[in-house]
Design a protein around this motif. Structure first.
Motif, mmCIF file in Angstrom:
data_model
loop_
_atom_site.group_PDB
_atom_site.id
_atom_site.type_symbol
_atom_site.label_atom_id
_atom_site.label_comp_id
_atom_site.label_asym_id
_atom_site.label_seq_id
_atom_site.Cartn_x
_atom_site.Cartn_y
_atom_site.Cartn_z
ATOM 1 N N ARG A 1 23.653 28.129 29.096
ATOM 2 C CA ARG A 1 24.562 27.510 30.070
ATOM 3 C C ARG A 1 25.992 27.880 29.718
ATOM 4 O O ARG A 1 26.333 28.019 28.536
ATOM 5 C CB ARG A 1 24.366 26.001 30.170
ATOM 6 N N ALA B 1 24.872 28.774 38.207
ATOM 7 C CA ALA B 1 23.813 27.768 38.026
ATOM 8 C C ALA B 1 24.174 26.877 36.849
ATOM 9 O O ALA B 1 25.131 27.161 36.110
ATOM 10 C CB ALA B 1 22.474 28.459 37.779
ATOM 11 N N GLU B 2 23.398 25.804 36.699
ATOM 12 C CA GLU B 2 23.680 24.900 35.587
ATOM 13 C C GLU B 2 23.078 25.432 34.294
ATOM 14 O O GLU B 2 23.701 25.373 33.233
ATOM 15 C CB GLU B 2 23.116 23.510 35.888
ATOM 16 N N GLU B 3 21.853 25.952 34.395
ATOM 17 C CA GLU B 3 21.166 26.471 33.217
ATOM 18 C C GLU B 3 20.255 27.613 33.648
ATOM 19 O O GLU B 3 19.587 27.512 34.681
ATOM 20 C CB GLU B 3 20.336 25.338 32.593
ATOM 21 N N VAL B 4 20.258 28.691 32.892
ATOM 22 C CA VAL B 4 19.495 29.881 33.292
ATOM 23 C C VAL B 4 18.570 30.308 32.155
ATOM 24 O O VAL B 4 19.006 30.446 31.004
ATOM 25 C CB VAL B 4 20.447 31.038 33.660
#
Lengths: 107, 242
Positions: free
Chosen positions: A81, A33-36
């Motif tokens: 990220r 993912a891009e940001e978690v």
């Protein structure tokens, strides 16, 4: 040096930051993912808050991930990220591990 | 940790992230239901004359797309973000398809607005025309196409959402057209030969559209429910809290 002789060095060359199971799981999730968000990372890895914090700090210190802190209203929300270095390290680790493992069907 | 486990972790993350941006689960099902309800409301007897507290039914129905947007936001916030936000990896092809839908609907609304303006300007529709038997809709409704456009780039995050919103908006426009045609159109249109054919063709198109909307609505309800079940499966697949 024979192939069998080269194996121990290849094993020793594995990135120990990535090799640790919890950190490997963290990097795998972040690479998907891009940001978690911290909360999701905690649930999906099954780590405790303290454990997750300590691993992410280690990964951040190595430059494999970056922490993003924002406020939603008055509540601070922490997300992570993966960095380009982290992505490269993870890819390299997969390659190294694949080359070390025996081919399927062979002992 | 084995490779399949790592792959499962990645897949779970991607699936969860999809619910934050591309999938809408129960909101899709709700959109399908609203599309069917819109059809039923429009097929109710004397649809064009139905009043609620001095307002025509259509004056409420035109707000249905916005009601869906509000409910979608609520569903997304309460159901699909329980574990925090996970932004998916950017996908250029998907974004282009999303914009294709947004621009497609924008062009449709522009075409409708320009046609309505031309119809009034050319005298085909006459705003001062009085027809005691029909209740003309208020003129503010003509602003609705612009209002429908405004939230699209920000609130329509996925293609499925764009489909639902497009169907709801197109339906509102579809039900508005007869109001304007019958309230402001030329007097006694069925007496003219061209109007008879136009009326028959419009009737056939309307029946086909109504059937398509109902089928689509039913499919959207099933798809949305399935998506929601998939989300619940993601939650079940997550390890228990430490």
């Amino acid at each position: 040096m024979s192939k069998t002789g080269a194996l121990p060095k290849a094993i020793l060359d594995l990135d120990r930051i990535v090799h640790e199971p919890a950190r490997l799981a963290i990097l795998t999730v972040l690479a998907s993912a891009e940001e978690v968000a911290f909360l999701f990372l905690q649930r999906i890895t099954g780590l405790s808050k303290g454990n997750l914090s300590s691993h992410t700090q280690k990964l951040e210190a190595t430059g494999y991930l970056e922490t993003v802190k924002v406020f939603q209203g008055r509540i601070p929300v922490t997300s992570f990220r993966i960095t380009e270095d982290g992505r490269t390290a993870l890819r390299l680790y997969h390659q190294q591990l694949r080359s070390l493992l025996p081919k399927e069907g062979k002992p | 940790m084995t490779t399949p486990e790592l792959e499962a972790l990645g897949a779970l993350t991607r699936e969860y992230a999809a619910f934050q941006s591309r999938k809408s689960g129960l909101a899709t099902a709700l959109g399908g239901l609203m599309a069917v309800v819109l059809v039923i409301a429009a097929l109710s007897p004397n649809f064009m004359g139905v009043h609620f507290t001095d307002r025509l039914l259509i004056e409420y129905l035109v707000w249905v797309p916005f009601l869906w947007l509000a409910l979608k936001g609520l569903v997304s916030r309460t159901l699909y973000r329980g574990l925090g936000t996970v932004k998916p990896t950017p996908d250029g092809a998907y974004e282009r398809r999303r914009w294709f839908w947004i621009l497609g609907l924008a062009l449709f609304l522009l075409a409708v607005t320009l046609t309505a303006m031309y119809a009034f300007a050319s005298g085909f529709l006459q705003s001062n025309h009085s027809r005691a038997a029909l209740c003309p809709p208020p003129m503010w409704i003509l602003v609705m196409p612009f209002l429908y456009l405004l939230p699209m780039p920000w609130l329509i995050r996925g293609i499925e959402e764009a489909r639902v919103y497009s169907v709801l908006v197109a339906q509102c426009i579809l039900w508005l057209i007869p109001f304007f045609l019958f309230s402001f159109g030329p007097p006694n249109p069925p007496m003219q030969s061209g109007w008879g054919l136009f009326g028959n063709l419009t009737g056939i198109v309307l029946v086909v559209l109504i059937e398509l909307i109902q089928i689509w609505g039913a499919l959207a309800m099933i798809r949305g429910w399935k998506e929601h079940r998939k989300y619940l499966a993601i939650l079940r697949a997550l390890p228990r809290e430490a």
